[in-house]
Enzyme design. Sequence first.
Site, PDB file in Angstrom:
ATOM      1  N   HIS A  13       3.596  -6.148  -4.072  1.00  0.00           N
ATOM      2  CA  HIS A  13       2.784  -5.521  -3.207  1.00  0.00           C
ATOM      3  C   HIS A  13       3.106  -5.815  -1.554  1.00  0.00           C
ATOM      4  O   HIS A  13       2.551  -6.986  -1.106  1.00  0.00           O
ATOM      5  CB  HIS A  13       1.473  -5.832  -3.522  1.00  0.00           C
ATOM      6  CG  HIS A  13       0.111  -4.921  -2.792  1.00  0.00           C
ATOM      7  ND1 HIS A  13      -0.661  -4.139  -3.297  1.00  0.00           N
ATOM      8  CD2 HIS A  13      -0.136  -5.008  -1.418  1.00  0.00           C
ATOM      9  CE1 HIS A  13      -1.268  -3.686  -2.602  1.00  0.00           C
ATOM     10  NE2 HIS A  13      -0.900  -4.066  -1.216  1.00  0.00           N
ATOM     11  N   HIS A  15       3.693  -4.411   2.420  1.00  0.00           N
ATOM     12  CA  HIS A  15       3.906  -2.990   3.130  1.00  0.00           C
ATOM     13  C   HIS A  15       5.032  -3.314   4.294  1.00  0.00           C
ATOM     14  O   HIS A  15       4.994  -4.219   5.081  1.00  0.00           O
ATOM     15  CB  HIS A  15       2.657  -2.790   3.864  1.00  0.00           C
ATOM     16  CG  HIS A  15       1.441  -2.431   2.870  1.00  0.00           C
ATOM     17  ND1 HIS A  15       1.074  -1.437   2.998  1.00  0.00           N
ATOM     18  CD2 HIS A  15       0.712  -3.383   2.329  1.00  0.00           C
ATOM     19  CE1 HIS A  15       0.044  -1.476   1.936  1.00  0.00           C
ATOM     20  NE2 HIS A  15      -0.115  -2.465   1.527  1.00  0.00           N
ATOM     21  N   HIS A 193      -4.389   1.611  -3.769  1.00  0.00           N
ATOM     22  CA  HIS A 193      -5.146   0.390  -3.571  1.00  0.00           C
ATOM     23  C   HIS A 193      -6.630   0.643  -3.993  1.00  0.00           C
ATOM     24  O   HIS A 193      -6.974   2.035  -3.993  1.00  0.00           O
ATOM     25  CB  HIS A 193      -5.099   0.404  -2.218  1.00  0.00           C
ATOM     26  CG  HIS A 193      -3.807  -0.293  -1.280  1.00  0.00           C
ATOM     27  ND1 HIS A 193      -2.710   0.188  -1.224  1.00  0.00           N
ATOM     28  CD2 HIS A 193      -3.984  -1.432  -0.544  1.00  0.00           C
ATOM     29  CE1 HIS A 193      -2.092  -0.688  -0.878  1.00  0.00           C
ATOM     30  NE2 HIS A 193      -2.592  -1.733  -0.202  1.00  0.00           N
ATOM     31  N   GLU A 196     -10.659  -3.481  -3.165  1.00  0.00           N
ATOM     32  CA  GLU A 196     -10.455  -4.187  -2.017  1.00  0.00           C
ATOM     33  C   GLU A 196     -11.580  -4.297  -0.979  1.00  0.00           C
ATOM     34  O   GLU A 196     -12.309  -5.145  -1.051  1.00  0.00           O
ATOM     35  CB  GLU A 196      -8.932  -4.197  -1.375  1.00  0.00           C
ATOM     36  CG  GLU A 196      -8.743  -4.946  -0.139  1.00  0.00           C
ATOM     37  CD  GLU A 196      -7.672  -4.400   0.711  1.00  0.00           C
ATOM     38  OE1 GLU A 196      -7.178  -3.232   0.806  1.00  0.00           O
ATOM     39  OE2 GLU A 196      -7.154  -5.163   1.778  1.00  0.00           O
ATOM     40  N   ASP A 273       0.964  -8.742   0.723  1.00  0.00           N
ATOM     41  CA  ASP A 273       0.708  -7.582   1.431  1.00  0.00           C
ATOM     42  C   ASP A 273       0.986  -7.311   2.870  1.00  0.00           C
ATOM     43  O   ASP A 273       1.950  -6.443   2.891  1.00  0.00           O
ATOM     44  CB  ASP A 273      -1.112  -7.801   1.630  1.00  0.00           C
ATOM     45  CG  ASP A 273      -1.926  -6.354   1.513  1.00  0.00           C
ATOM     46  OD1 ASP A 273      -1.222  -5.397   1.335  1.00  0.00           O
ATOM     47  OD2 ASP A 273      -3.104  -6.363   1.522  1.00  0.00           O
TER      48      ASP A 273
HETATM   49  N1  HPA Z   1      -4.451  -1.995   3.072  1.00  0.00           N
HETATM   50  C1  HPA Z   1      -4.444  -0.796   3.083  1.00  0.00           C
HETATM   51  N2  HPA Z   1      -3.636  -0.086   3.563  1.00  0.00           N
HETATM   52  C2  HPA Z   1      -2.620  -0.758   4.159  1.00  0.00           C
HETATM   53  C3  HPA Z   1      -2.685  -1.999   4.165  1.00  0.00           C
HETATM   54  C4  HPA Z   1      -3.435  -2.813   3.331  1.00  0.00           C
HETATM   55  O1  HPA Z   1      -3.155  -4.034   3.311  1.00  0.00           O
HETATM   56  N3  HPA Z   1      -1.471  -2.571   4.817  1.00  0.00           N
HETATM   57  C5  HPA Z   1      -1.175  -1.259   5.095  1.00  0.00           C
HETATM   58  N4  HPA Z   1      -1.743  -0.446   5.061  1.00  0.00           N
HETATM   59 ZN    ZN Z   2      -1.943  -3.434   0.456  1.00  0.00          ZN
END
Ligand code: HPA
Ligand code: ZN
Length: 325
Positions: A13, A15, A193, A196, A273
Amino acid sequence: MSSFASCKKVELHLHLEGAASPHFVRDICKSSGTQMPEIFDKAGNYNWQNFDQFLTIYEIVTNLFLGEKHFEALVRHVLDKQVKENVIYTEIFLGPHLWSDRPNDRWERFLNIAIKVANEYEKKYGVYTYFIIVCIRHLGPEKALEASRFASKVKDKNVVGFGMAGDETKFNTLDFMRSFDFAKNSGLGTTTHAGEICGAESVDEAIKLGVTRIGHGVRSCESEETIINLSKKNILLEVCPGSNIALGLYSSLDDHPINFLFNKDIPVSISTDDPPFFSTSLTKEYQDLHNVFGWGFEIFSQINKKSLEFAFCEAKLKEKLIQQL
Ligand code: HPA
Ligand code: ZN
């Protein structure tokens, strides 16, 4: 003190643009004569206070990498860090709508650059990099379908999944069913996602989408029923402890549910992340988990093997890499 720098790691995970370090962003701006956006604090770190501001800055950073040369430099920057962290397998989220708001040739050009660099790093350093095309939830279900169609079209050795990032509070999860069905029917792995920013009910909805993995999902701990459901369905949570703490979900790692989930036999992986946004690195995550929960090499190896079982790449590669852990 143990050093987890040398521990072989699997990261599911991450980005792409979220892994751009502030100093790298500043160098890119200077070298290209682009005006430095106001996204840094006095110490030079990304300056955000809440999830919305984080997403805004994330998108500003993304806009600095819309030239091919800069985009390629970004992929190299991120993979250099994976090599340094001893990552042997990584999946990286690519959000094509951040590159242009509708499908155009830039989507394919950028993807080809990412694949070219991934192949080069595989040969040179032995790190395997696979990509998950993500839709951006707050752009809505129609745009999500564009991303899913694109992911299906470019499904390849290196493009193995479809996912959803962005603002969890926008739209209903089930509005995205068509996109996820389309991706699954094309043979892509799926993840979204959830759990969270929103609570356990968002994890229940994600489960209905039919995904095999959930990004974060940690707030499933707010409902015993959700935990039971995750366990029955054997869904892996891509847990990013440092991100959750930076965003204020938990005040410290002592309060984070990763150890509880692990002890409940819920499959978990460990990821960062958007590491520089959350002042973390994979080695730091391992070290912190060691300090707080006493996790050592044996548990990390077990978790990384589990992560590979849930990875979206071909079975043969998983078997090969599991032997290395
Ligand atoms: N969460 C949701 N969307 C996102 C994130 C994240 O950590 N990073 C980039 N887009
Ligand atoms: Zn993420």
